[in-house]
Design a protein around this motif. Structure first.
Motif, PDB file in Angstrom:
ATOM      1  N   TYR A  89       0.835  -1.209   0.000  1.00 22.55           N
ATOM      2  CA  TYR A  89       0.000   0.000   0.000  1.00 22.55           C
ATOM      3  C   TYR A  89       0.867   1.255   0.000  1.00 22.55           C
ATOM      4  CZ  TYR A  89      -4.262  -2.719   0.940  1.00 22.55           C
ATOM      5  OH  TYR A  89      -5.326  -3.570   0.860  1.00 22.55           O
ATOM      6  N   THR A  90       1.365   1.625  -1.175  1.00 18.66           N
ATOM      7  CA  THR A  90       2.181   2.827  -1.343  1.00 18.66           C
ATOM      8  C   THR A  90       1.525   3.730  -2.374  1.00 18.66           C
ATOM      9  OG1 THR A  90       3.505   1.840  -3.114  1.00 18.66           O
ATOM     10  CG2 THR A  90       4.282   1.507  -0.840  1.00 18.66           C
ATOM     11  N   PHE A  91       1.983   4.980  -2.434  1.00 20.46           N
ATOM     12  CA  PHE A  91       1.464   5.897  -3.454  1.00 20.46           C
ATOM     13  C   PHE A  91       1.793   5.406  -4.864  1.00 20.46           C
ATOM     14  CE2 PHE A  91       1.540   9.134   0.044  1.00 20.46           C
ATOM     15  CZ  PHE A  91       0.192   9.440   0.001  1.00 20.46           C
ATOM     16  N   GLU A  92       2.956   4.786  -5.007  1.00 22.65           N
ATOM     17  CA  GLU A  92       3.376   4.322  -6.330  1.00 22.65           C
ATOM     18  C   GLU A  92       2.427   3.249  -6.868  1.00 22.65           C
ATOM     19  OE1 GLU A  92       6.601   6.225  -4.219  1.00 22.65           O
ATOM     20  OE2 GLU A  92       5.371   4.480  -3.659  1.00 22.65           O
ATOM     21  N   ARG A  93       1.789   2.508  -5.997  1.00 16.46           N
ATOM     22  CA  ARG A  93       0.926   1.405  -6.428  1.00 16.46           C
ATOM     23  C   ARG A  93      -0.554   1.760  -6.323  1.00 16.46           C
ATOM     24  NH1 ARG A  93       3.689  -3.944  -3.766  1.00 16.46           N
ATOM     25  NH2 ARG A  93       2.198  -5.002  -5.135  1.00 16.46           N
ATOM     26  N   PHE A  94      -0.848   3.017  -6.099  1.00 18.69           N
ATOM     27  CA  PHE A  94      -2.241   3.473  -6.036  1.00 18.69           C
ATOM     28  C   PHE A  94      -2.667   3.969  -7.412  1.00 18.69           C
ATOM     29  CE2 PHE A  94      -5.709   6.436  -5.143  1.00 18.69           C
ATOM     30  CZ  PHE A  94      -6.464   5.732  -4.226  1.00 18.69           C
ATOM     31  N   VAL A  95      -3.724   3.406  -7.957  1.00 24.62           N
ATOM     32  CA  VAL A  95      -4.206   3.795  -9.287  1.00 24.62           C
ATOM     33  C   VAL A  95      -5.124   5.003  -9.140  1.00 24.62           C
ATOM     34  CG1 VAL A  95      -5.510   3.083 -11.317  1.00 24.62           C
ATOM     35  CG2 VAL A  95      -4.036   1.433 -10.128  1.00 24.62           C
ATOM     36  N   GLY A 141      -7.687   7.850 -10.492  1.00 22.50           N
ATOM     37  CA  GLY A 141      -8.697   8.128 -11.503  1.00 22.50           C
ATOM     38  C   GLY A 141      -9.563   9.277 -11.039  1.00 22.50           C
ATOM     39  N   SER A 142     -10.561   9.612 -11.841  1.00 23.92           N
ATOM     40  CA  SER A 142     -11.428  10.739 -11.477  1.00 23.92           C
ATOM     41  C   SER A 142     -12.175  10.486 -10.175  1.00 23.92           C
ATOM     42  CB  SER A 142     -12.432  11.009 -12.601  1.00 23.92           C
ATOM     43  OG  SER A 142     -13.231   9.848 -12.847  1.00 23.92           O
ATOM     44  N   CYS A 143     -12.347   9.214  -9.823  1.00 26.11           N
ATOM     45  CA  CYS A 143     -13.102   8.859  -8.622  1.00 26.11           C
ATOM     46  C   CYS A 143     -12.342   9.142  -7.335  1.00 26.11           C
ATOM     47  CB  CYS A 143     -13.485   7.389  -8.674  1.00 26.11           C
ATOM     48  SG  CYS A 143     -12.045   6.290  -8.792  1.00 26.11           S
ATOM     49  N   ASN A 144     -11.010   9.203  -7.412  1.00 27.51           N
ATOM     50  CA  ASN A 144     -10.218   9.286  -6.181  1.00 27.51           C
ATOM     51  C   ASN A 144      -9.088  10.304  -6.245  1.00 27.51           C
ATOM     52  OD1 ASN A 144      -8.188   8.085  -7.745  1.00 27.51           O
ATOM     53  ND2 ASN A 144      -8.681   6.029  -7.018  1.00 27.51           N
ATOM     54  N   GLU A 145      -9.041  11.098  -7.326  1.00 31.29           N
ATOM     55  CA  GLU A 145      -7.874  11.972  -7.515  1.00 31.29           C
ATOM     56  C   GLU A 145      -7.760  13.032  -6.425  1.00 31.29           C
ATOM     57  OE1 GLU A 145      -8.081  13.821 -11.305  1.00 31.29           O
ATOM     58  OE2 GLU A 145     -10.154  14.517 -11.093  1.00 31.29           O
ATOM     59  N   PHE A 146      -8.896  13.528  -5.926  1.00 25.69           N
ATOM     60  CA  PHE A 146      -8.834  14.545  -4.874  1.00 25.69           C
ATOM     61  C   PHE A 146      -8.312  13.942  -3.570  1.00 25.69           C
ATOM     62  CE2 PHE A 146     -10.922  16.958  -1.387  1.00 25.69           C
ATOM     63  CZ  PHE A 146     -10.229  18.147  -1.560  1.00 25.69           C
ATOM     64  N   ALA A 147      -8.837  12.769  -3.202  1.00 29.10           N
ATOM     65  CA  ALA A 147      -8.368  12.112  -1.976  1.00 29.10           C
ATOM     66  C   ALA A 147      -6.892  11.750  -2.089  1.00 29.10           C
ATOM     67  CB  ALA A 147      -9.203  10.856  -1.709  1.00 29.10           C
ATOM     68  N   HIS A 148      -6.468  11.319  -3.262  1.00 29.02           N
ATOM     69  CA  HIS A 148      -5.052  10.993  -3.484  1.00 29.02           C
ATOM     70  C   HIS A 148      -4.179  12.230  -3.339  1.00 29.02           C
ATOM     71  CE1 HIS A 148      -1.506  10.640  -6.200  1.00 29.02           C
ATOM     72  NE2 HIS A 148      -1.391   9.467  -5.606  1.00 29.02           N
ATOM     73  N   ALA A 149      -4.593  13.342  -3.975  1.00 25.42           N
ATOM     74  CA  ALA A 149      -3.807  14.572  -3.910  1.00 25.42           C
ATOM     75  C   ALA A 149      -3.719  15.097  -2.479  1.00 25.42           C
ATOM     76  CB  ALA A 149      -4.425  15.631  -4.829  1.00 25.42           C
ATOM     77  N   ALA A 150      -4.828  15.022  -1.748  1.00 22.44           N
ATOM     78  CA  ALA A 150      -4.826  15.488  -0.356  1.00 22.44           C
ATOM     79  C   ALA A 150      -3.907  14.616   0.498  1.00 22.44           C
ATOM     80  CB  ALA A 150      -6.247  15.467   0.197  1.00 22.44           C
ATOM     81  N   SER A 151      -3.955  13.315   0.296  1.00 22.44           N
ATOM     82  CA  SER A 151      -3.095  12.397   1.052  1.00 22.44           C
ATOM     83  C   SER A 151      -1.628  12.637   0.738  1.00 22.44           C
ATOM     84  CB  SER A 151      -3.472  10.945   0.738  1.00 22.44           C
ATOM     85  OG  SER A 151      -4.812  10.683   1.087  1.00 22.44           O
ATOM     86  N   LEU A 152      -1.329  12.874  -0.513  1.00 18.67           N
ATOM     87  CA  LEU A 152       0.050  13.128  -0.916  1.00 18.67           C
ATOM     88  C   LEU A 152       0.557  14.426  -0.295  1.00 18.67           C
ATOM     89  CD1 LEU A 152       2.240  11.844  -2.670  1.00 18.67           C
ATOM     90  CD2 LEU A 152       1.398  13.196  -4.596  1.00 18.67           C
ATOM     91  N   ALA A 153      -0.308  15.446  -0.252  1.00 15.25           N
ATOM     92  CA  ALA A 153       0.079  16.720   0.355  1.00 15.25           C
ATOM     93  C   ALA A 153       0.355  16.557   1.846  1.00 15.25           C
ATOM     94  CB  ALA A 153      -1.028  17.757   0.136  1.00 15.25           C
ATOM     95  N   VAL A 154      -0.467  15.784   2.535  1.00 17.93           N
ATOM     96  CA  VAL A 154      -0.262  15.546   3.964  1.00 17.93           C
ATOM     97  C   VAL A 154       1.029  14.777   4.201  1.00 17.93           C
ATOM     98  CG1 VAL A 154      -1.127  14.156   5.901  1.00 17.93           C
ATOM     99  CG2 VAL A 154      -2.666  15.699   4.692  1.00 17.93           C
ATOM    100  N   ALA A 155       1.299  13.777   3.350  1.00 23.58           N
ATOM    101  CA  ALA A 155       2.511  12.977   3.510  1.00 23.58           C
ATOM    102  C   ALA A 155       3.767  13.793   3.236  1.00 23.58           C
ATOM    103  CB  ALA A 155       2.459  11.767   2.576  1.00 23.58           C
ATOM    104  N   ASN A 177      -2.057   3.878   4.632  1.00 21.94           N
ATOM    105  CA  ASN A 177      -0.746   3.251   4.706  1.00 21.94           C
ATOM    106  C   ASN A 177       0.282   3.988   3.862  1.00 21.94           C
ATOM    107  OD1 ASN A 177      -0.550   0.222   6.035  1.00 21.94           O
ATOM    108  ND2 ASN A 177      -2.645   0.800   5.515  1.00 21.94           N
ATOM    109  N   ALA A 178      -0.149   4.484   2.706  1.00 27.53           N
ATOM    110  CA  ALA A 178       0.776   5.209   1.828  1.00 27.53           C
ATOM    111  C   ALA A 178       1.301   6.464   2.510  1.00 27.53           C
ATOM    112  CB  ALA A 178       0.070   5.573   0.516  1.00 27.53           C
ATOM    113  N   ILE A 179       0.444   7.157   3.234  1.00 29.72           N
ATOM    114  CA  ILE A 179       0.884   8.331   3.998  1.00 29.72           C
ATOM    115  C   ILE A 179       1.940   7.917   5.008  1.00 29.72           C
ATOM    116  CG2 ILE A 179       0.172  10.061   5.696  1.00 29.72           C
ATOM    117  CD1 ILE A 179      -2.579  10.104   4.280  1.00 29.72           C
TER     118      ILE A 179
END
Length: 437
Positions: free
Chosen positions: A102-108, A110-124, A149-151
């Motif tokens: 469960y890392t950012f590199e292995r997270f796919v 898409g439009s369904c999750n891009e905001f949550a992904h970007a927010a998580s990446l910013a926090v990390a 887990n990626a965070i």
């Protein structure tokens, strides 16, 4: 049965199962004599203090209602037969606590999750700088735990000495109860309130747990005021978590909230490609498209189908073809054929609201119990072929009570989008529990 056991039995029906197990069940009778004083023995000072401040009057009233001529109640502390074992917590920062896949590199993305992904990446990238707390919510199997887990992975790699605590709300509750019983809350507070980042999965579990919410409230405040990062995941937004107190709703909502929607066709196809790559296979375009259109939106289910296709191609067919995949998916029993059982529905609903299955059938009509029970009855009627009488038997209720509960949920769903989201999420969990792929 002694006098205290009769009082416990009298009070049990008016409490949640958790409250009874934590606060009343471990208490013993000291003595009740001619002085008309009911002397009780608590296992530790935490239980003693709670009984004296919150429950003393109710115990006395219950005793008097049972015909015991008690004038007052005192609570002492039971002398331990041996020194209690101390629960210790590991404070050493380590990457091993995070799931390696469960890392950012292995997270796919898409439009369904891009905001949550970007927010998580910013926090990390900059913990506690911008979005604190970060609250990620979605239905089951959409990637919340992956992002959590990626965070943790990224923060720990950037600073190996960061004290990161990754836990589930259920583990938080269990650790708290053990610490109370062992009179070891200092260690518990040290672990959770001295963290540099607290990552909590499935925080909705504490929604009906009053004592756990109180402890989590103080933990949240301690971390927030120290400028430490908090990340929470849930199956619904804070306002839709049943039983969650207002002050926690406001704190959970004061940072950034990000939801994850079910993946669209393109994202599902990308997920299938990623999963296939990770197990060392390639899905033909027609197979990938077919699976993406046939399999439901749960990401875990997509991964399970890829694993089955890979295993079948290696051990049976040798080559992945559309015909082989159609036969394979067709051989899997459809949900409608299997059908969920009342037992499965009860387990799923009880787990969602932090209750036990026995709580749903208890003689307890408090809202914390009655509302989940009505939802479970509604799902039993919606998802099974059971009669009202059969459903009532499973919940130890008359069929007219079942009818009333179902009608109430039907009315509420028509006007409450949050309840609709909760029910839809439960339907998905029941489906996965009944027919995992």
């Amino acid at each position: 049965m002694n006098q205290w056991q009769r009082i416990q039995e009298n009070l049990q029906g008016a409490m949640s199962g958790e409250s009874y197990r934590n606060w009343l069940e471990p208490v013993k009778l000291g003595h009740f004599g001619t002085d008309r004083v009911l002397h009780l023995l608590a296992p530790n000072s935490h239980v003693q203090g709670w009984l004296e401040s919150e429950f003393n009057g109710r115990i006395l009233a219950a005793a008097q209602s049972l015909g015991l001529n008690a004038s007052r109640v005192t609570v002492g502390i039971e002398e331990p037969e041996a020194a209690p074992s101390q629960q210790s917590f590991d404070f050493e920062p380590k990457l091993e606590q995070f799931k390696p896949e469960y890392t950012f590199e292995r997270f796919v993305v898409g439009s369904c999750n891009e905001f949550a992904h970007a927010a998580s990446l910013a926090v990390a990238s900059e913990p506690a700088k911008s979005y604190n707390p970060l609250f990620v919510y979605s239905g089951s199997g959409m990637g919340k735990t992956h992002l959590l887990n990626a965070i943790g992975h990224q923060v720990q790699r950037a600073d190996p000495y960061m004290r990161i605590v990754l836990t589930t709300a259920e583990d938080f509750l269990n650790d708290m109860v053990k610490s109370i019983r062992n009179n070891n809350m200092q260690s518990f507070h040290q672990r959770f309130r001295m963290a540099d980042a607290l990552l909590v999965d499935d925080v909705h579990v504490i929604g009906t747990k009053e004592r756990t919410q109180e402890e989590f409230f103080h933990t949240f405040n301690a971390l927030y005021h120290r400028g430490k990062q908090i990340v929470l995941t849930s199956d619904s937004d804070p306002t839709a978590i049943p039983g969650l107190v207002g002050r926690l709703k406001s704190r959970f909502s004061c940072g950034l909230m990000a939801d994850i929607q079910p993946p669209d066709l393109e994202t599902k196809m990308a997920i299938l490609d990623r999963n296939a790559e990770e197990v060392g296979t390639v899905l033909p375009d027609d197979v990938r498209t077919y699976v993406a259109t046939q399999v439901n939106s749960n990401i875990r289910e997509l991964q399970g189908v890829v694993n089955q296709i890979t295993a079948r191609s290696r051990f049976v067919n040798g080559r992945i073809t559309l015909g082989m995949v159609k036969n394979m998916l067709g051989a899997l029993p459809p949900q409608s054929a299997l059908g969920p059982s009342i037992d499965v529905i009860q387990k799923v609903v009880a787990g969602r609201f932090g209750l036990s299955v026995s709580d749903l059938a208890a003689r307890n009509n408090s809202r914390d119990i009655a509302h989940p029970r009505q939802i479970a009855m509604y799902l039993c009627k919606k998802l099974t072929k059971s009669s009202l009488t059969e459903i009532g038997k499973a919940f130890k209720k008359h069929h007219t009570t079942v009818m009333h509960g179902i009608a109430k949920i039907e009315r509420d769903i028509a006007n409450d989008k949050d309840l609709t989201a909760i029910v839809n999420g439960l339907v998905e969990k029941v489906r996965v529990s009944t027919n995992p792929r």
